[in-house]
Design an enzyme around this catalytic site. Sequence first.
Site, PDB file in Angstrom:
ATOM      1  N   TYR A   1       0.830  -1.205   0.000  1.00  0.00           N
ATOM      2  CA  TYR A   1       0.000   0.000   0.000  1.00  0.00           C
ATOM      3  C   TYR A   1       0.866   1.259   0.000  1.00  0.00           C
ATOM      4  CZ  TYR A   1      -3.452   3.471   1.438  1.00  0.00           C
ATOM      5  OH  TYR A   1      -4.250   4.589   1.500  1.00  0.00           O
TER       6      TYR A   1
ATOM      7  N   LYS B   1       1.276   4.175  -2.999  1.00  0.00           N
ATOM      8  CA  LYS B   1       0.985   5.599  -2.813  1.00  0.00           C
ATOM      9  C   LYS B   1       2.235   6.448  -3.075  1.00  0.00           C
ATOM     10  CE  LYS B   1      -3.393   5.351  -1.952  1.00  0.00           C
ATOM     11  NZ  LYS B   1      -4.378   6.014  -2.815  1.00  0.00           N
TER      12      LYS B   1
HETATM   13  N1  LIG Z   1      -9.145   6.605   4.960  1.00  0.00           N
HETATM   14  C1  LIG Z   1      -7.860   6.898   5.179  1.00  0.00           C
HETATM   15  O1  LIG Z   1      -7.368   6.895   6.319  1.00  0.00           O
HETATM   16  C2  LIG Z   1      -6.972   7.267   4.031  1.00  0.00           C
HETATM   17  C3  LIG Z   1      -5.729   7.881   4.322  1.00  0.00           C
HETATM   18  C4  LIG Z   1      -4.905   8.228   3.267  1.00  0.00           C
HETATM   19  C5  LIG Z   1      -5.300   7.990   1.965  1.00  0.00           C
HETATM   20  N2  LIG Z   1      -6.510   7.383   1.728  1.00  0.00           N
HETATM   21  C6  LIG Z   1      -6.892   7.183   0.344  1.00  0.00           C
HETATM   22  O2  LIG Z   1      -8.123   7.841   0.134  1.00  0.00           O
HETATM   23  C7  LIG Z   1      -8.869   7.148  -0.874  1.00  0.00           C
HETATM   24  C8  LIG Z   1     -10.233   6.757  -0.343  1.00  0.00           C
HETATM   25  O3  LIG Z   1     -10.100   5.985   0.836  1.00  0.00           O
HETATM   26  P1  LIG Z   1     -11.371   5.489   1.694  1.00  0.00           P
HETATM   27  O4  LIG Z   1     -10.928   5.440   3.100  1.00  0.00           O
HETATM   28  O5  LIG Z   1     -12.553   6.268   1.303  1.00  0.00           O
HETATM   29  O6  LIG Z   1     -11.461   3.978   1.188  1.00  0.00           O
HETATM   30  P2  LIG Z   1     -12.587   3.199   0.337  1.00  0.00           P
HETATM   31  O7  LIG Z   1     -13.925   3.486   0.923  1.00  0.00           O
HETATM   32  O8  LIG Z   1     -12.131   1.803   0.254  1.00  0.00           O
HETATM   33  O9  LIG Z   1     -12.548   3.925  -1.069  1.00  0.00           O
HETATM   34  C9  LIG Z   1     -11.951   3.399  -2.212  1.00  0.00           C
HETATM   35  C10 LIG Z   1     -12.996   3.203  -3.289  1.00  0.00           C
HETATM   36  O10 LIG Z   1     -12.344   2.791  -4.498  1.00  0.00           O
HETATM   37  C11 LIG Z   1     -13.093   1.718  -5.042  1.00  0.00           C
HETATM   38  N3  LIG Z   1     -12.302   0.858  -5.925  1.00  0.00           N
HETATM   39  C12 LIG Z   1     -11.521  -0.201  -5.586  1.00  0.00           C
HETATM   40  N4  LIG Z   1     -10.996  -0.761  -6.676  1.00  0.00           N
HETATM   41  C13 LIG Z   1     -11.444  -0.049  -7.739  1.00  0.00           C
HETATM   42  C14 LIG Z   1     -11.253  -0.143  -9.147  1.00  0.00           C
HETATM   43  N5  LIG Z   1     -10.486  -1.116  -9.676  1.00  0.00           N
HETATM   44  N6  LIG Z   1     -11.854   0.757  -9.958  1.00  0.00           N
HETATM   45  C15 LIG Z   1     -12.646   1.723  -9.422  1.00  0.00           C
HETATM   46  N7  LIG Z   1     -12.893   1.852  -8.103  1.00  0.00           N
HETATM   47  C16 LIG Z   1     -12.284   0.996  -7.265  1.00  0.00           C
HETATM   48  C17 LIG Z   1     -13.576   0.965  -3.812  1.00  0.00           C
HETATM   49  O11 LIG Z   1     -14.635   0.086  -4.140  1.00  0.00           O
HETATM   50  P3  LIG Z   1     -14.803  -1.261  -3.264  1.00  0.00           P
HETATM   51  O12 LIG Z   1     -15.132  -0.805  -1.866  1.00  0.00           O
HETATM   52  O13 LIG Z   1     -15.919  -1.972  -3.940  1.00  0.00           O
HETATM   53  O14 LIG Z   1     -13.464  -1.967  -3.332  1.00  0.00           O
HETATM   54  C18 LIG Z   1     -14.006   2.122  -2.910  1.00  0.00           C
HETATM   55  O15 LIG Z   1     -15.326   2.523  -3.197  1.00  0.00           O
HETATM   56  C19 LIG Z   1      -8.005   5.962  -1.287  1.00  0.00           C
HETATM   57  O16 LIG Z   1      -7.186   6.349  -2.376  1.00  0.00           O
HETATM   58  C20 LIG Z   1      -7.149   5.736  -0.054  1.00  0.00           C
HETATM   59  O17 LIG Z   1      -5.977   5.044  -0.358  1.00  0.00           O
HETATM   60  C21 LIG Z   1      -7.359   7.014   2.728  1.00  0.00           C
END
Ligand SMILES: NC(=O)c1ccc[n+]([C@@H]2O[C@H](COP(=O)([O-])OP(=O)(O)OC[C@H]3O[C@@H](n4cnc5c(N)ncnc54)[C@H](OP(=O)(O)O)[C@@H]3O)[C@@H](O)[C@H]2O)c1
Length: 253
Positions: free
Chosen positions: A160, A164
Amino acid sequence: MTQASAAAGRTVLVTGAAGGLGRSFALGFAERGYAVAVADVDESGAAETAALIADAGGRAWHGRLDVTSVGSTEEVAAAVAEFGGGRIDVLVNNAALYAGITRAPIEELDPAEWDRVMAVNAKGPWLMTRAASPHLGAGSSVVNIASATVMSGSAQWAHYVSSKGAVIALTRVMAKELGVREITVNAIAPGFTLTEASYGHMADADSYGVDRGALHRASTPEDIVGAALFLAGPDAAFISGQTLVVDGGRQFI
Ligand SMILES: NC(=O)c1ccc[n+]([C@@H]2O[C@H](COP(=O)([O-])OP(=O)(O)OC[C@H]3O[C@@H](n4cnc5c(N)ncnc54)[C@H](OP(=O)(O)O)[C@@H]3O)[C@@H](O)[C@H]2O)c1
């Protein structure tokens, strides 16, 4: 000019916007007056986000997107450009594998999972931007969602964190390539943020790392949205290739 009038007539595509941070980005852009295209592998979640925007009086499109697929990214980019009257003004590359991925030491991490994470998180933003590129014009912006884990190097998360890191590197390359067309490309590196996916990773999510942050509180998705609006808007027209850490002051780079 008000922020809403600056956004008038502009279209944003948010990937991975079925829930979590992506949904918050989509709602935030809609509140500012953008027409919002919501795309995700989870099509029903994308439809729910679009319905929330429409219910609030906004303009939304939704569709199924797999960012690992050339065909899917090209199909969605074309449909969104049509929705946007011929162009895409803002692309937020938010889709990623984050929920449910394994934490394990480098010796135990599954090589197949490494490949899946890289395919979605690192190759995905490239494929999506590649497909959107013909529809981006002068004044368009790409905002890539990286992570502050790249700065801390979180243990047991090599795939991961590396994916990133690649997003930050890709941001710099794309800034150089698309900059000649007056398109900005920047990244946001959110710190640990309270989304459903985060609760899945951390039982004590509400208090995790709070004492290490200058602002001494947990981050909500809404805390990250302002950075995306800024980087996509006219106030950031001369900023490109940068990574903005949004983590309440947990780490300084
Ligand atoms: N939350 C945190 O603490 C945090 C911190 C730093 C960065 N981020 C980044 O912020 C972003 C959102 O995170 P989040 O916490 O909201 O997580 P999340 O709810 O898992 O959001 C990611 C979304 O991307 C979708 N996805 C996965 N594979 C895909 C594909 N091949 N094509 C299109 N869509 C796809 C997922 O669908 P499925 O659920 O169906 O897989 C989900 O709806 C991500 O880039 C994550 O790495 C999050």
